[in-house]
Design a protein around this motif. Structure first.
Motif, PDB file in Angstrom:
ATOM      1  N   ASP A   7       0.879  -1.174   0.000  1.00  0.00           N
ATOM      2  CA  ASP A   7       0.000   0.000   0.000  1.00  0.00           C
ATOM      3  C   ASP A   7       0.911   1.216   0.000  1.00  0.00           C
ATOM      4  O   ASP A   7       1.530   1.537   1.017  1.00  0.00           O
ATOM      5  CB  ASP A   7      -0.902  -0.026   1.236  1.00  0.00           C
ATOM      6  CG  ASP A   7      -1.863   1.159   1.282  1.00  0.00           C
ATOM      7  OD1 ASP A   7      -1.993   1.873   0.276  1.00  0.00           O
ATOM      8  OD2 ASP A   7      -2.484   1.371   2.345  1.00  0.00           O
ATOM      9  N   HIS A  12       4.198   7.269   2.925  1.00  0.00           N
ATOM     10  CA  HIS A  12       4.697   5.967   3.361  1.00  0.00           C
ATOM     11  C   HIS A  12       4.396   4.875   2.337  1.00  0.00           C
ATOM     12  O   HIS A  12       3.389   4.948   1.618  1.00  0.00           O
ATOM     13  CB  HIS A  12       4.082   5.574   4.712  1.00  0.00           C
ATOM     14  CG  HIS A  12       4.482   6.473   5.840  1.00  0.00           C
ATOM     15  ND1 HIS A  12       3.648   7.443   6.351  1.00  0.00           N
ATOM     16  CD2 HIS A  12       5.641   6.569   6.531  1.00  0.00           C
ATOM     17  CE1 HIS A  12       4.261   8.086   7.325  1.00  0.00           C
ATOM     18  NE2 HIS A  12       5.479   7.586   7.455  1.00  0.00           N
ATOM     19  N   ARG A  14       3.880   0.819   2.572  1.00  0.00           N
ATOM     20  CA  ARG A  14       3.699  -0.264   3.528  1.00  0.00           C
ATOM     21  C   ARG A  14       3.630  -1.598   2.800  1.00  0.00           C
ATOM     22  O   ARG A  14       2.992  -1.713   1.756  1.00  0.00           O
ATOM     23  CB  ARG A  14       2.431  -0.023   4.353  1.00  0.00           C
ATOM     24  CG  ARG A  14       2.485   1.243   5.199  1.00  0.00           C
ATOM     25  CD  ARG A  14       1.207   1.475   5.994  1.00  0.00           C
ATOM     26  NE  ARG A  14       1.361   2.603   6.901  1.00  0.00           N
ATOM     27  CZ  ARG A  14       1.140   3.878   6.587  1.00  0.00           C
ATOM     28  NH1 ARG A  14       0.736   4.172   5.354  1.00  0.00           N
ATOM     29  NH2 ARG A  14       1.311   4.839   7.476  1.00  0.00           N
ATOM     30  N   PRO A  30       3.284  -5.781   9.171  1.00  0.00           N
ATOM     31  CA  PRO A  30       3.705  -4.895   8.080  1.00  0.00           C
ATOM     32  C   PRO A  30       5.058  -4.235   8.342  1.00  0.00           C
ATOM     33  O   PRO A  30       5.496  -4.044   9.484  1.00  0.00           O
ATOM     34  CB  PRO A  30       2.590  -3.834   8.041  1.00  0.00           C
ATOM     35  CG  PRO A  30       1.441  -4.437   8.783  1.00  0.00           C
ATOM     36  CD  PRO A  30       2.069  -5.300   9.826  1.00  0.00           C
ATOM     37  N   THR A  32       6.916  -0.640   7.279  1.00  0.00           N
ATOM     38  CA  THR A  32       6.605   0.690   6.766  1.00  0.00           C
ATOM     39  C   THR A  32       7.889   1.428   6.416  1.00  0.00           C
ATOM     40  O   THR A  32       8.791   1.547   7.250  1.00  0.00           O
ATOM     41  CB  THR A  32       5.808   1.508   7.795  1.00  0.00           C
ATOM     42  OG1 THR A  32       4.580   0.829   8.094  1.00  0.00           O
ATOM     43  CG2 THR A  32       5.480   2.896   7.260  1.00  0.00           C
ATOM     44  N   LYS A  34       9.555   5.052   4.467  1.00  0.00           N
ATOM     45  CA  LYS A  34       9.262   6.405   4.009  1.00  0.00           C
ATOM     46  C   LYS A  34       9.562   6.483   2.520  1.00  0.00           C
ATOM     47  O   LYS A  34      10.680   6.175   2.083  1.00  0.00           O
ATOM     48  CB  LYS A  34      10.097   7.430   4.777  1.00  0.00           C
ATOM     49  CG  LYS A  34       9.646   7.626   6.219  1.00  0.00           C
ATOM     50  CD  LYS A  34      10.405   8.771   6.874  1.00  0.00           C
ATOM     51  CE  LYS A  34       9.889   9.025   8.283  1.00  0.00           C
ATOM     52  NZ  LYS A  34      10.627  10.147   8.931  1.00  0.00           N
ATOM     53  N   SER A  35       8.577   6.908   1.751  1.00  0.00           N
ATOM     54  CA  SER A  35       8.751   6.978   0.306  1.00  0.00           C
ATOM     55  C   SER A  35       9.935   7.860  -0.077  1.00  0.00           C
ATOM     56  O   SER A  35      10.677   7.558  -1.025  1.00  0.00           O
ATOM     57  CB  SER A  35       7.472   7.505  -0.356  1.00  0.00           C
ATOM     58  OG  SER A  35       6.367   6.687  -0.045  1.00  0.00           O
ATOM     59  N   ASP A 101      -4.853   2.967  -4.618  1.00  0.00           N
ATOM     60  CA  ASP A 101      -4.840   2.743  -3.170  1.00  0.00           C
ATOM     61  C   ASP A 101      -6.238   2.767  -2.568  1.00  0.00           C
ATOM     62  O   ASP A 101      -6.524   2.013  -1.627  1.00  0.00           O
ATOM     63  CB  ASP A 101      -3.926   3.738  -2.455  1.00  0.00           C
ATOM     64  CG  ASP A 101      -4.338   5.195  -2.629  1.00  0.00           C
ATOM     65  OD1 ASP A 101      -5.037   5.520  -3.621  1.00  0.00           O
ATOM     66  OD2 ASP A 101      -3.951   6.025  -1.781  1.00  0.00           O
ATOM     67  N   HIS A 297      -4.510  -1.169   8.791  1.00  0.00           N
ATOM     68  CA  HIS A 297      -3.889  -1.549   7.515  1.00  0.00           C
ATOM     69  C   HIS A 297      -4.958  -2.039   6.539  1.00  0.00           C
ATOM     70  O   HIS A 297      -4.785  -3.064   5.877  1.00  0.00           O
ATOM     71  CB  HIS A 297      -2.808  -2.603   7.749  1.00  0.00           C
ATOM     72  CG  HIS A 297      -1.674  -2.101   8.584  1.00  0.00           C
ATOM     73  ND1 HIS A 297      -0.794  -1.136   8.141  1.00  0.00           N
ATOM     74  CD2 HIS A 297      -1.293  -2.396   9.864  1.00  0.00           C
ATOM     75  CE1 HIS A 297       0.086  -0.871   9.089  1.00  0.00           C
ATOM     76  NE2 HIS A 297      -0.194  -1.616  10.138  1.00  0.00           N
TER      77      HIS A 297
END
Length: 314
Positions: A7, A12, A14, A30, A32, A34-35, A101, A297
């Protein structure tokens, strides 16, 4: 069957390993990221085996905060771009489901069911099974989708309703518009109903206010220290009601961490009054349950569910 569920939002990305069997989905813990820490999806994907501690499955469901159209998927709220051609091969996948998404969010709402929701406002009844449900949630941006359940099959319509133009509804909002237009030119609903939207509302209400980070503003807002949150909640309610009308929905599922953190304040705000305030359609709006989806989530669950539905006959 084991797959990678992903996602990927504006801030973010995930990922989780999901086990799919007999129409059910079991989601692992999950990870996670950081983009902003990665150049794109392939770079983030390469980091996952070490983070999970094992090789990745050769199947995946990837939900992205971008319209699923064209050869290149460009994110609205970060710099990532995804080249669709050859993506499965570059990620080492034999099977791949790629979806928006909020398409994943809608699948997640259907999969999780009533047990993972709680009453936010409106009639305290389950979301309808025989009418469209609007799935809405602010985060880095504002997402929306339509959930339809027909003949035992989940159908999802991914929408970009967040980018409808913002409509001021009182004198205070009319007074905000010059500052908002100076900030953005065209002012969409997403500019205000999103994580960064609180700062925009505060700046438009008080141009002399000292700048503060989004994190600081939200901490103050959730502690009850900011008048700007009340305006945010009113605008959020108005936009949610408009989206429900546009979708022909008779139920609204509110998703995402921001709304879950703000739920107490949303219930005490003008959110529902603005949601109902639709003139000749006020009576219809009073029939619509607005429920908060509490699973943190939902998008990962929904991505896995979308994969299971796509490959059910395979």
């Amino acid at each position: 069957m084991r797959i990678v569920a992903a996602d990927i939002g504006g801030t973010h990305a995930r990922f989780a390993i999901a086990e799919i069997a007999g129409g059910r989905c079991e989601l692992g813990e999950p990870v996670t990221l950081k983009s902003a820490d990665f150049e794109g999806l392939e770079a983030a994907w390469a980091a996952l085996p070490a983070l999970f501690g094992h090789a990745l499955p050769n199947a995946a469901a990837i939900a992205v905060a971008a319209p699923i159209a064209g050869d290149v998927l460009a994110f609205v709220n970060n710099d990532w771009k995804i080249q669709r051609a050859g993506l499965a091969g570059r990620l080492g996948l034999e099977r791949l489901t790629l979806l928006n998404d909020f398409g994943a969010m809608a699948h997640g709402v259907a999969t999780l069911g009533h047990a993972w929701t709680e009453h936010l406002c409106g009639p305290d009844v389950p979301l309808p099974l025989d009418h469209p449900v609007s799935v809405i949630g602010p985060g880095t941006g504002l997402g929306s989708a339509i959930l339809l359940r027909r003949g035992g099959r989940v159908e999802v319509v991914e929408t970009e309703a967040a980018h409808i133009a913002f409509a001021p509804l009182d004198a205070a909002e009319e007074a905000m518009m010059p500052a908002l237009r100076q900030m953005y030119g065209r002012v969409s609903s997403e500019r205000l109903v999103s994580g960064p939207g609180l700062a925009a509302i505060r700046a438009a209400l008080d141009p002399e206010a000292a700048p503060r980070s989004d994190a600081d503003l939200w901490s103050a807002a959730l502690a009850g220290e900011m008048d700007a949150f009340n305006r945010f909640a009113m605008i959020y309610g108005a936009v949610a009601g408009d989206i429900a009308l546009a979708h022909g929905a008779m139920g609204v599922a509110i998703v995402g961490g921001l709304s879950n953190r703000a739920k107490t304040r949303l219930r005490a705000s003008g959110f529902h009054t603005r949601f109902l305030d639709k003139g000749r359609y006020g009576a219809r709006m009073q029939q619509i349950p607005v429920r908060l989806v509490t699973h943190m989530h939902t998008g990962l669950v929904g991505a896995a569910a979308a994969f299971a539905q796509e490959y059910a006959a395979a």
